[in-house]
Design a protein around this motif. Structure first.
Motif, PDB file in Angstrom:
ATOM      1  N   TYR A 445       0.835  -1.212   0.000  1.00 36.94           N
ATOM      2  CA  TYR A 445       0.000   0.000   0.000  1.00 36.94           C
ATOM      3  C   TYR A 445       0.868   1.261   0.000  1.00 36.94           C
ATOM      4  O   TYR A 445       0.663   2.171  -0.817  1.00 36.94           O
ATOM      5  CB  TYR A 445      -0.908  -0.020   1.230  1.00 36.94           C
ATOM      6  CG  TYR A 445      -1.628   1.285   1.490  1.00 36.94           C
ATOM      7  CD1 TYR A 445      -2.712   1.668   0.702  1.00 36.94           C
ATOM      8  CD2 TYR A 445      -1.232   2.128   2.519  1.00 36.94           C
ATOM      9  CE1 TYR A 445      -3.374   2.866   0.936  1.00 36.94           C
ATOM     10  CE2 TYR A 445      -1.883   3.322   2.756  1.00 36.94           C
ATOM     11  CZ  TYR A 445      -2.947   3.683   1.961  1.00 36.94           C
ATOM     12  OH  TYR A 445      -3.594   4.880   2.201  1.00 36.94           O
ATOM     13  N   GLN A 446       1.850   1.301   0.902  1.00 42.14           N
ATOM     14  CA  GLN A 446       2.733   2.463   0.966  1.00 42.14           C
ATOM     15  C   GLN A 446       3.583   2.576  -0.300  1.00 42.14           C
ATOM     16  O   GLN A 446       3.825   3.671  -0.812  1.00 42.14           O
ATOM     17  CB  GLN A 446       3.658   2.352   2.190  1.00 42.14           C
ATOM     18  CG  GLN A 446       2.940   2.311   3.532  1.00 42.14           C
ATOM     19  CD  GLN A 446       2.408   3.675   3.944  1.00 42.14           C
ATOM     20  OE1 GLN A 446       2.739   4.674   3.342  1.00 42.14           O
ATOM     21  NE2 GLN A 446       1.564   3.692   4.955  1.00 42.14           N
ATOM     22  N   GLY A 447       4.026   1.435  -0.816  1.00 41.44           N
ATOM     23  CA  GLY A 447       4.854   1.449  -2.015  1.00 41.44           C
ATOM     24  C   GLY A 447       4.121   1.979  -3.226  1.00 41.44           C
ATOM     25  O   GLY A 447       4.696   2.691  -4.059  1.00 41.44           O
ATOM     26  N   VAL A 448       2.844   1.633  -3.343  1.00 40.93           N
ATOM     27  CA  VAL A 448       2.041   2.147  -4.460  1.00 40.93           C
ATOM     28  C   VAL A 448       1.929   3.667  -4.372  1.00 40.93           C
ATOM     29  O   VAL A 448       1.972   4.361  -5.396  1.00 40.93           O
ATOM     30  CB  VAL A 448       0.649   1.483  -4.467  1.00 40.93           C
ATOM     31  CG1 VAL A 448      -0.292   2.199  -5.439  1.00 40.93           C
ATOM     32  CG2 VAL A 448       0.767   0.016  -4.854  1.00 40.93           C
ATOM     33  N   LEU A 449       1.806   4.210  -3.169  1.00 44.07           N
ATOM     34  CA  LEU A 449       1.760   5.669  -3.007  1.00 44.07           C
ATOM     35  C   LEU A 449       3.070   6.300  -3.488  1.00 44.07           C
ATOM     36  O   LEU A 449       3.065   7.361  -4.133  1.00 44.07           O
ATOM     37  CB  LEU A 449       1.499   6.026  -1.539  1.00 44.07           C
ATOM     38  CG  LEU A 449       0.117   5.653  -0.985  1.00 44.07           C
ATOM     39  CD1 LEU A 449       0.000   6.074   0.476  1.00 44.07           C
ATOM     40  CD2 LEU A 449      -0.992   6.312  -1.801  1.00 44.07           C
ATOM     41  N   PHE A 450       4.205   5.669  -3.171  1.00 41.64           N
ATOM     42  CA  PHE A 450       5.492   6.162  -3.660  1.00 41.64           C
ATOM     43  C   PHE A 450       5.533   6.158  -5.192  1.00 41.64           C
ATOM     44  O   PHE A 450       6.023   7.094  -5.816  1.00 41.64           O
ATOM     45  CB  PHE A 450       6.635   5.302  -3.112  1.00 41.64           C
ATOM     46  CG  PHE A 450       7.191   5.783  -1.801  1.00 41.64           C
ATOM     47  CD1 PHE A 450       8.236   6.689  -1.778  1.00 41.64           C
ATOM     48  CD2 PHE A 450       6.676   5.337  -0.607  1.00 41.64           C
ATOM     49  CE1 PHE A 450       8.758   7.138  -0.575  1.00 41.64           C
ATOM     50  CE2 PHE A 450       7.190   5.772   0.603  1.00 41.64           C
ATOM     51  CZ  PHE A 450       8.235   6.681   0.620  1.00 41.64           C
ATOM     52  N   LEU A 451       5.012   5.082  -5.783  1.00 42.25           N
ATOM     53  CA  LEU A 451       4.998   4.995  -7.244  1.00 42.25           C
ATOM     54  C   LEU A 451       4.096   6.059  -7.851  1.00 42.25           C
ATOM     55  O   LEU A 451       4.421   6.659  -8.876  1.00 42.25           O
ATOM     56  CB  LEU A 451       4.532   3.603  -7.685  1.00 42.25           C
ATOM     57  CG  LEU A 451       5.484   2.440  -7.428  1.00 42.25           C
ATOM     58  CD1 LEU A 451       4.880   1.146  -7.933  1.00 42.25           C
ATOM     59  CD2 LEU A 451       6.828   2.684  -8.095  1.00 42.25           C
ATOM     60  N   PHE A 452       2.946   6.303  -7.229  1.00 42.56           N
ATOM     61  CA  PHE A 452       2.026   7.324  -7.743  1.00 42.56           C
ATOM     62  C   PHE A 452       2.633   8.718  -7.638  1.00 42.56           C
ATOM     63  O   PHE A 452       2.375   9.578  -8.481  1.00 42.56           O
ATOM     64  CB  PHE A 452       0.694   7.263  -7.007  1.00 42.56           C
ATOM     65  CG  PHE A 452      -0.210   6.163  -7.481  1.00 42.56           C
ATOM     66  CD1 PHE A 452       0.229   5.251  -8.436  1.00 42.56           C
ATOM     67  CD2 PHE A 452      -1.488   6.029  -6.991  1.00 42.56           C
ATOM     68  CE1 PHE A 452      -0.591   4.231  -8.892  1.00 42.56           C
ATOM     69  CE2 PHE A 452      -2.331   5.021  -7.441  1.00 42.56           C
ATOM     70  CZ  PHE A 452      -1.884   4.115  -8.385  1.00 42.56           C
ATOM     71  N   ALA A 453       3.443   8.963  -6.604  1.00 39.17           N
ATOM     72  CA  ALA A 453       4.154  10.245  -6.518  1.00 39.17           C
ATOM     73  C   ALA A 453       5.087  10.389  -7.713  1.00 39.17           C
ATOM     74  O   ALA A 453       5.265  11.488  -8.261  1.00 39.17           O
ATOM     75  CB  ALA A 453       4.932  10.328  -5.209  1.00 39.17           C
ATOM     76  N   GLY A 454       5.664   9.270  -8.143  1.00 42.78           N
ATOM     77  CA  GLY A 454       6.513   9.298  -9.322  1.00 42.78           C
ATOM     78  C   GLY A 454       5.764   9.620 -10.589  1.00 42.78           C
ATOM     79  O   GLY A 454       6.322  10.225 -11.518  1.00 42.78           O
ATOM     80  N   VAL A 455       4.488   9.250 -10.653  1.00 40.43           N
ATOM     81  CA  VAL A 455       3.672   9.568 -11.832  1.00 40.43           C
ATOM     82  C   VAL A 455       3.588  11.078 -12.031  1.00 40.43           C
ATOM     83  O   VAL A 455       3.652  11.582 -13.158  1.00 40.43           O
ATOM     84  CB  VAL A 455       2.262   8.953 -11.698  1.00 40.43           C
ATOM     85  CG1 VAL A 455       1.350   9.429 -12.824  1.00 40.43           C
ATOM     86  CG2 VAL A 455       2.344   7.429 -11.701  1.00 40.43           C
TER      87      VAL A 455
END
Length: 469
Positions: A445-455
């Motif tokens: 869950y936290q990792g997906v948020l990090f990836l979305f910040a990269g978007v």
């Protein structure tokens, strides 16, 4: 090993077809000349892989899996198969495209800019958060030799020093990075091999304890112990990420990756087996320094704690040295393609110095935050996130290999090895998914948020590229 060597004469693809795509930018040699810049040979590339896989965790692994019994050795075997499959995939991909960047290069070439950016972004997060975690963990071993944990700021300064010393070696050039990596790998393997090999001569089967010590099924015990061991193999991509700095990369990257991964797996397995056989099971379950206990059981005395603490400190320093280089290589490759800020593409003495500087500063800030907040929970969550973010480029790389195999493009596929490569890539993909599942729901869950910040970052950089074009 022939499986990662050059394409056989019977392969339909000519040598020219195996070069990087015509649209790919050529390696920029500016700032790479001089006596401080030197390409890695097979020994240093292998040391980079082994040094990055084997950090300080091995010194605690036997005690961590002891509660499950010797069934955990089965989990080791299963994981080793998956890790070697992933190593073989990286070797084949590097043979096809031996540029610096590893998973980023493979994902971008197969799926386009966005997939390449996600691979680079996820890998970059993994490196600098992991560096902070390694430095904090290394302070615990340093405390055995020099008391530093008694005061918060003393421990913080020690952690920062452990990060900046490898960074300075990187600033000095690839020549010194390779030298530090080779020496630290040799030094840390001496005590590990002492226990792994020497312990077999003191092996007592009565110390092993039950095969399945916990409740539930044996398969459940294998999965549970595997969840602890899963992340011990992170780092198999090290040679591929630094392919641009490896001599004869098409041949040596694959060899270094497979040899390094196999060597690390052998040390893991023999070391754990020797500790199981020299330390009584009921004592091992409660041990906080299993390798120290093994050395003490083998030779008597109490010097094992000092020896293992020194070995762990050398191991983690070498690991920090290698990961600091890798933390800058992927952003460097992405910046050259306009997918990361342009300063990350600057190199001096063979090292992307801006990437090293940004990475060590971010890791230092995270370290300071960890000590000032007084809460290890936030830091532990961030560390768990890296176990998820590391698997994103792994999965994208294996997907790229499967894409090439299924697409049937004659210039990219060796048909003589099609079935074998497909099986290996499928095993590597399953291993990557298992790694991701082992990170846990919170980390994903936290990792997906990090990836979305990269978007968001990608959107800004893509817009700037389009405007300047």
């Amino acid at each position: 090993m022939h499986v990662t060597g050059t394409v056989p004469h019977s392969a339909p693809a000519p040598k020219e077809a195996l070069t990087a795509p015509a649209s790919a930018p050529a390696e920029d040699s500016s700032g790479d000349n001089g006596r401080h810049a030197r390409r890695f040979g097979l020994p240093v590339a292998t040391a980079l892989v082994m040094g990055n896989i084997i950090g300080g965790g091995i010194f605690l692994l036997p005690a961590s899996v002891a509660p499950y019994g010797t069934v955990s050795l089965v989990a080791f075997g299963v994981l080793t198969v998956g890790a070697i499959a992933l190593a073989l995939v990286f070797g084949r991909l590097a043979e096809r495209d031996p540029r610096t960047g590893g998973p980023y290069v493979y994902a971008r070439e197969a799926f386009g800019d966005f997939a390449g950016f996600l691979a680079a972004w996820a890998y970059w997060i993994t490196t600098w958060v992991s560096n902070a975690a390694l430095a904090v963990a290394a302070v615990g071993y340093l405390d055995v030799l020099i008391p530093v944990n008694g005061h918060r700021w003393t421990a913080c300064l020690a952690a920062l020093a452990l990060q900046w010393l490898p960074a300075l070696a990187n600033f000095a050039g690839t020549r010194y990075v390779g030298a530090v990596q080779l020496v630290s790998t040799v030094l840390k393997f001496a005590p590990l091999l002492l226990v792994a090999v020497g312990g077999l001569f003191f092996f007592d089967p009565h110390n092993l304890g039950p095969f399945h010590a916990g409740g539930g099924s044996a398969i459940g015990a294998v999965s549970a112990s595997a969840a602890i061991l899963l992340f011990s193999y992170l780092g198999v991509e090290s040679a591929a990420v630094s392919a641009g700095e490896v001599r004869n990369a098409r041949r040596n990257v694959g060899r270094a990756t497979v040899i390094g991964t196999t060597g690390a797996a052998l040390v893991y397995l023999l070391g754990t087996l020797s500790v199981f056989g020299t330390v009584a099971h009921d004592r091992l379950v409660k041990s906080t320094a299993p390798f120290s206990d093994a050395v003490n059981a083998m030779f008597g005395g109490s010097w094992g704690g000092w020896a293992v603490a020194l070995a762990a400190l050398v191991s983690m320093t070498g690991c920090l040295n290698g990961w600091t280089l890798l933390s800058a290589q992927t952003p460097y490759a992405a910046a050259k393609d306009g997918l990361f800020p342009a300063p990350f593409a600057r190199r001096r003495r063979g090292v992307p110095t801006v990437g090293v500087a940004v990475t060590v500063v971010l890791a230092s800030l995270l370290t300071v935050y960890n000590y000032t907040s007084g809460s290890a929970k936030v830091f532990e969550i961030l560390v768990l996130v890296t176990t998820f973010t590391a698997t994103v480029p792994y999965l994208l790389a294996t997907a790229a290999q499967l894409f090439h195999l299924v697409s049937g493009r004659r210039e990219l596929v060796d048909r003589a090895r099609l079935v074998r490569d497909a099986v290996v890539a499928s095993v590597a993909a399953a291993f990557s998914l298992w790694l991701m599942a082992g990170a846990g729901y919170a980390a994903v869950y936290q990792g997906v948020l990090f990836l979305f910040a990269g978007v968001v970052v990608y959107a800004v950089l893509a817009a700037r590229r389009q405007r300047t074009a």
